[in-house]
Design an enzyme around this catalytic site. Sequence first.
Site, mmCIF file in Angstrom:
data_model
loop_
_atom_site.group_PDB
_atom_site.id
_atom_site.type_symbol
_atom_site.label_atom_id
_atom_site.label_comp_id
_atom_site.label_asym_id
_atom_site.label_seq_id
_atom_site.Cartn_x
_atom_site.Cartn_y
_atom_site.Cartn_z
ATOM 1 N N ASP A 67 0.823 -1.224 0.000
ATOM 2 C CA ASP A 67 0.000 0.000 0.000
ATOM 3 C C ASP A 67 0.852 1.267 0.000
ATOM 4 O OD1 ASP A 67 -2.088 -1.758 0.362
ATOM 5 O OD2 ASP A 67 -3.032 -0.608 1.973
ATOM 6 N N HIS A 115 -19.593 -30.156 -13.802
ATOM 7 C CA HIS A 115 -21.022 -29.833 -13.723
ATOM 8 C C HIS A 115 -21.618 -30.566 -12.541
ATOM 9 C CE1 HIS A 115 -25.138 -29.057 -15.009
ATOM 10 N NE2 HIS A 115 -25.379 -30.327 -14.705
#
Length: 426
Positions: free
Chosen positions: A269, A400
């Site tokens: 940061d 799936h």
Amino acid sequence: MCLNRGCIPSKALIASAAEYKRMKEAEQFGLKLATPPIYDWLAMRTRNDKIVKMLTGGIGQLFKSHGVDHYQGYGHVSGKDYVTVVAEDGSETKLKARNIIIATGSRAASIPGVAIDGHRIVTSDHLLELENLPASMLIIGAGVIGCEWAFMLAMLDVKVTVVEMLDRALPMEDVSTSKQIERELKKLKVDVHTKTRINQVTPGPQGVTAELAGGKKVEANQVLVAVGRRFNVEEMGLEEIGVKMNKNGSIKTNQSMKTNIDNIYAIGDVRGEILLAYTAVHDGTVAVDNALGEKAKKNYLGVPSVIFTHPEVASVGMREEEAAEKHSIAIGKFPLRTLGKAHAENEIAGEVKLIGDKKTDKLLGAHIVGVHATEIIHTCALAINQGMTVKQLGSLIFGHPVISESIMEAAHDLHGMSVHLARKRK
Ligand code: NAD
């Protein structure tokens, strides 16, 4: 920061809030609760504290096992090759260092007329230590922190009002994402005022009164200020040794994380480029490699954004606006309400939106709103990182039923080939 007051504690509380919401929806799963669910904020906090303690303790062990010495105290650079640590009892230790890496991060910023007092007017750090949740909360800023907390608090039955100066919630994300998130906030009865500034917040005995630009007044028990960050660069001896800064007050580095002083690096940061824990980790690797004599440069290609709203938001690459400025684009979309697994999980809000280059078919951007978005985005992040085409992404056979099938379907839709969407009229 990430462990103590950032990513982990907020996500643990969000998980509690989401669980509470799901319990309230139990009947939709064919379950009947003997009594309506209630939450216990202090018990949620205790759970949180345990998780944080366990993880931070783990870091201490890792330091030990890797032979890293840890000095607790306020550090400052006291010469090109020295760091002085001042402990809580005032004692000083001067350490000689061949290389220095500054990773001091950022802290919550405020705005004029809104003085953070940790009581009525708070930051997300203070929220993690609340004894009780307020009945109502005004949130200033609908960025990442503002939106994550708006969802969490609203799921815990707090009346939330959000004020954002730009024209939409999550203004850094794709416009379609903001629309969906604003809709979901509305479902939780959160009042969102966009294009609105706060003139002043006045604390009183029961709460606060906020005056919005235009004269409207909003009353709330507390105010959360979530308007961005300031960089932790003060009183660290940086000026004295001539470390160059960016205009926004962060430390200037090159692509190798080096400051203008040869053996001093800055990461995370405090560099002011991307304020994310995971890019900070990448920065750290680059800085260490260079300090050890290698020639490493940062590579942010395909860094995803992950936001823990409810539904979650995740994105990678370009937003539609930016992509359309630079390329001729094609768009594929797949709404989760069309997906079996989303129905099975009772989480049908959201969609996957893919943006491809019409000429080359390269995947330019992916924007996902929906359950597990922060997990499934990485398929798209890898595709962008590796310069893959939308066709390549869609040609993978997905498991799936899983939520990430929606990525495959959106890829097919981009070529007009999704068999699970009604055919578009030409
Ligand atoms: P932010 O930059 O994400 O959002 C700040 C918002 O406040 C913006 O939308 C801005 O337009 C608005 N704003 C600024 N001044 C205002 C004013 N006077 N009135 C009304 N609105 C105003 O900042 P944040 O939410 O404070 O988060 C700080 C940083 O932490 C961000 O960079 C974010 O990426 C990071 N963070 C990331 C995560 C995550 O990755 N999930 C979680 C939390 C924080």
